[in-house]
Design a protein around this motif. Structure first.
Motif, short mmCIF file in Angstrom:
data_model
loop_
_atom_site.label_atom_id
_atom_site.label_comp_id
_atom_site.label_asym_id
_atom_site.label_seq_id
_atom_site.Cartn_x
_atom_site.Cartn_y
_atom_site.Cartn_z
N GLU A 15 0.77 -1.23 0.14
CA GLU A 15 -0.11 0.14 -0.01
C GLU A 15 0.73 1.17 0.00
O GLU A 15 0.62 2.32 -0.60
CB GLU A 15 -1.07 0.11 1.29
CG GLU A 15 -1.87 1.20 1.63
CD GLU A 15 -2.76 1.35 2.42
OE1 GLU A 15 -2.77 0.34 3.40
OE2 GLU A 15 -3.29 2.26 2.72
N ILE A 19 0.84 4.51 -2.76
CA ILE A 19 0.65 5.72 -2.33
C ILE A 19 2.03 6.55 -2.82
O ILE A 19 1.88 7.57 -3.13
CB ILE A 19 0.35 5.79 -1.11
CG1 ILE A 19 -1.14 4.98 -0.76
CG2 ILE A 19 0.22 7.34 -0.36
CD1 ILE A 19 -1.50 5.04 0.78
N ILE A 22 2.01 7.52 -6.46
CA ILE A 22 0.91 8.42 -6.58
C ILE A 22 1.49 9.88 -6.33
O ILE A 22 1.57 10.60 -6.82
CB ILE A 22 -0.34 8.32 -5.79
CG1 ILE A 22 -0.98 7.06 -6.40
CG2 ILE A 22 -1.17 9.18 -5.86
CD1 ILE A 22 -2.26 6.24 -5.57
N ILE A 36 -0.49 14.93 0.14
CA ILE A 36 -0.20 13.53 0.18
C ILE A 36 0.52 13.17 1.24
O ILE A 36 1.95 13.83 1.05
CB ILE A 36 -0.09 12.78 -0.97
CG1 ILE A 36 -1.34 12.77 -1.97
CG2 ILE A 36 0.11 11.12 -0.67
CD1 ILE A 36 -1.09 12.21 -3.22
N GLY A 37 0.35 12.29 2.30
CA GLY A 37 1.20 11.90 3.05
C GLY A 37 1.39 12.12 4.70
O GLY A 37 1.78 11.37 5.49
N ASP A 38 0.27 12.92 5.10
CA ASP A 38 0.18 13.21 6.42
C ASP A 38 -1.25 12.62 6.77
O ASP A 38 -1.91 11.92 5.78
CB ASP A 38 0.03 14.60 6.90
CG ASP A 38 0.36 14.92 8.32
OD1 ASP A 38 -0.34 14.08 9.41
OD2 ASP A 38 1.74 15.51 8.69
N ASP A 39 -1.99 12.70 7.81
CA ASP A 39 -3.24 12.10 8.23
C ASP A 39 -4.34 12.98 7.38
O ASP A 39 -5.42 12.30 6.98
CB ASP A 39 -3.72 12.10 9.70
CG ASP A 39 -2.80 11.20 10.64
OD1 ASP A 39 -2.61 10.03 9.95
OD2 ASP A 39 -2.11 11.80 11.45
N LEU A 97 -8.65 11.01 -4.06
CA LEU A 97 -8.78 9.77 -4.80
C LEU A 97 -8.76 8.62 -3.88
O LEU A 97 -7.99 8.10 -3.20
CB LEU A 97 -7.59 9.48 -5.86
CG LEU A 97 -7.45 8.11 -6.29
CD1 LEU A 97 -8.46 8.02 -7.25
CD2 LEU A 97 -6.14 8.15 -7.21
N GLY A 129 -4.78 13.77 -1.69
CA GLY A 129 -4.97 12.63 -0.64
C GLY A 129 -5.83 11.62 -1.18
O GLY A 129 -6.64 11.75 -2.49
N GLY A 130 -6.28 10.70 -0.30
CA GLY A 130 -7.16 9.68 -0.66
C GLY A 130 -7.21 8.41 0.15
O GLY A 130 -6.45 8.74 1.38
N ASP A 131 -7.41 7.26 -0.25
CA ASP A 131 -7.46 6.28 0.52
C ASP A 131 -7.01 5.12 -0.33
O ASP A 131 -7.55 5.12 -1.76
CB ASP A 131 -8.77 6.00 1.19
CG ASP A 131 -8.59 5.04 2.27
OD1 ASP A 131 -7.69 4.75 2.80
OD2 ASP A 131 -9.72 4.41 2.62
N THR A 132 -6.48 3.92 0.02
CA THR A 132 -6.13 2.91 -1.01
C THR A 132 -6.45 1.43 -0.35
O THR A 132 -6.17 1.25 0.77
CB THR A 132 -4.84 2.79 -1.42
OG1 THR A 132 -4.42 4.14 -1.80
CG2 THR A 132 -4.44 1.80 -2.54
P1 ADP Z 1 -4.42 6.88 7.12
O1 ADP Z 1 -4.27 5.58 7.57
O2 ADP Z 1 -3.94 7.94 8.27
O3 ADP Z 1 -5.42 7.33 6.53
P2 ADP Z 1 -3.27 6.05 4.59
O4 ADP Z 1 -2.02 5.07 4.75
O5 ADP Z 1 -4.59 5.98 4.26
O6 ADP Z 1 -3.20 7.29 6.29
O7 ADP Z 1 -2.50 7.42 3.81
C1 ADP Z 1 -1.37 8.17 3.86
C2 ADP Z 1 -1.33 9.22 2.98
O8 ADP Z 1 -1.79 8.95 1.70
C3 ADP Z 1 -2.52 10.24 3.17
O9 ADP Z 1 -2.07 11.50 3.23
C4 ADP Z 1 -3.61 9.98 2.23
O10 ADP Z 1 -4.37 10.97 1.90
C5 ADP Z 1 -2.65 9.52 1.20
N1 ADP Z 1 -3.25 8.52 0.24
C6 ADP Z 1 -3.75 7.37 0.42
N2 ADP Z 1 -4.15 6.66 -0.69
C7 ADP Z 1 -4.22 7.67 -1.75
C8 ADP Z 1 -4.80 7.76 -3.04
N3 ADP Z 1 -5.13 6.43 -3.61
N4 ADP Z 1 -4.44 8.90 -3.83
C9 ADP Z 1 -3.89 9.90 -2.93
N5 ADP Z 1 -3.22 9.85 -1.66
C10 ADP Z 1 -3.68 8.93 -1.20
#
Ligand code: ADP
Ligand code: MG
Length: 328
Positions: A15, A19, A22, A36-39, A97, A129-132
């Motif tokens: 994961e 990220i 990306i 991207i990179g913080d909470d 995303l 930012g986003g989630d994967t």
């Molecule tokens: P958390 O567990 O704190 O939500 P994540 O591991 O989900 O952290 O995400 C770490 C960072 O990467 C966050 O800044 C998040 O916004 C970014 N991020 C995660 N997935 C994506 C994505 N698909 N596209 C852009 N940014 C992402």
């Protein structure tokens, strides 16, 4: 609620790698304080503007055919969201995303980013930012932009006597979907790479009385404008814009069906006073966006369609609806 199934998560290392791929590719903007990179991201909205927010999801097999290239999925996921901002007359700025992927596949991500970043860079949109997660292939983008107070293009302002306009051509994407693997390349490109009409939406601020983007078919989406504005419409089928590729692919009522009820065009449908016709035409020309008058707003509710021979025409299907077996 998180269901405690370890299989539902991409392994942490994979994961992180996705990220990181990306993060390396995305351009930033001066108003992104922390991306991207913080909470969470920290963003600086401009003073005196309204924040415009929209979100649209693409699911495999519903919003794109399973054979769609990753780069086209990336383009389309952002394009459909930009189209919503265009329909509000907004200027896009930031997006998030959310990716659900069956595998942590770096080649897929790189291809996806080719399409996504090409469009993001063109319109200076920063991915912040986003989630994967792991799951069936699904891509959801949340987008944010700005519009000055009082200038957003909403659905509820159409008035009797207004002309009804559409940008671009209608029906190409639906014709490509119907033709499947045999589709003409130009039609297929319209399905895979819709053009969000941002310059047109921007130019329509202070000009259009109502606006919507056509995602579910002209009749379905114009229907939302008619309902919100408590008016009706009369459309001339002969005036519906038709691409050369669509004209080659089909004719007659089959073509009308694609133009009137086909989804995925992502053109704008808007209304404006007939007295402003030449001003609108000049504004669309300046925005390098083809636009056509297809009918007018009337007091009587409903949508009347005139066939080229002057007779009334009833389409068998009015548009795409999720969660319904048969459309109205
Ligand atoms: P958390 O567990 O704190 O939500 P994540 O591991 O989900 O952290 O995400 C770490 C960072 O990467 C966050 O800044 C998040 O916004 C970014 N991020 C995660 N997935 C994506 C994505 N698909 N596209 C852009 N940014 C992402
Ligand atoms: Mg997260």
């Amino acid at each position: 609620l998180r269901i405690p199934n370890p299989e539902s998560r991409i392994p942490a290392a994979r994961e992180f790698d996705l990220i990181e791929r990306i993060r390396r590719r995305v351009a930033s903007r001066a108003d992104v304080v922390l991306g991207i990179g913080d909470d969470a991201a920290l963003l600086a909205p401009p003073a005196g503007q309204l924040l415009v927010a929209a979100q649209d999801t693409l699911n495999i097999g519903v919003h794109f055919p399973p054979d769609t290239a990753p780069a086209d999925i990336g383009w389309k996921a952002l394009a459909v969201n930009l189209s919503d901002l265009a329909a509000m007359g907004a200027e896009p700025a930031w997006c998030l995303l959310s990716l659900s992927l069956p595998l942590a596949d770096s080649d897929w991500i790189d291809g996806f980013l080719d399409g996504f970043c090409a469009l993001a860079d063109t319109h200076e949109v920063a991915l912040v930012g986003g989630d994967t997660t792991r799951g069936p292939l699904s891509v959801s983008v949340a987008i944010h932009g700005f519009v000055p107070p009082g200038q957003a293009l909403v659905r509820g302002g159409a008035q009797p006597g207004d002309e009804i306009w559409v940008t671009g051509d209608l029906g190409d994407a639906a014709a490509a979907l119907a033709a499947g693997a045999a589709a003409d390349a130009r039609l297929r490109a319209r399905l895979d790479r819709p053009t969000p009409r941002l310059a047109a939406g921007f130019a329509l601020r202070g000009r259009a009385t109502a606006c919507i983007d056509i995602s579910d078919g002209l009749l379905a989406d114009l229907g939302h404008v008619l309902a919100a504005s408590a008016v009706g419409a009369e459309l001339e089928i002969a005036d519906l814009p038709c691409s050369a590729a669509l004209a080659r692919a089909c004719s007659g009522s089959q073509r009308w069906q694609f133009q009137l009820a086909g989804g995925d065009d992502y053109e704008l449908c808007f209304t404006a006073p007939a007295a402003r016709h030449s001003d609108i035409a000049a504004a669309m020309h300046a925005a390098a966006t083809p636009a056509t008058v297809i009918g007018r707003i009337v007091t009587a509710p409903g949508c009347r369609l005139s066939a080229p021979d002057g007779s009334d025409w009833q389409p068998p299907r009015r548009g795409y609806q999720h969660f319904s077996e048969v459309s109205e």
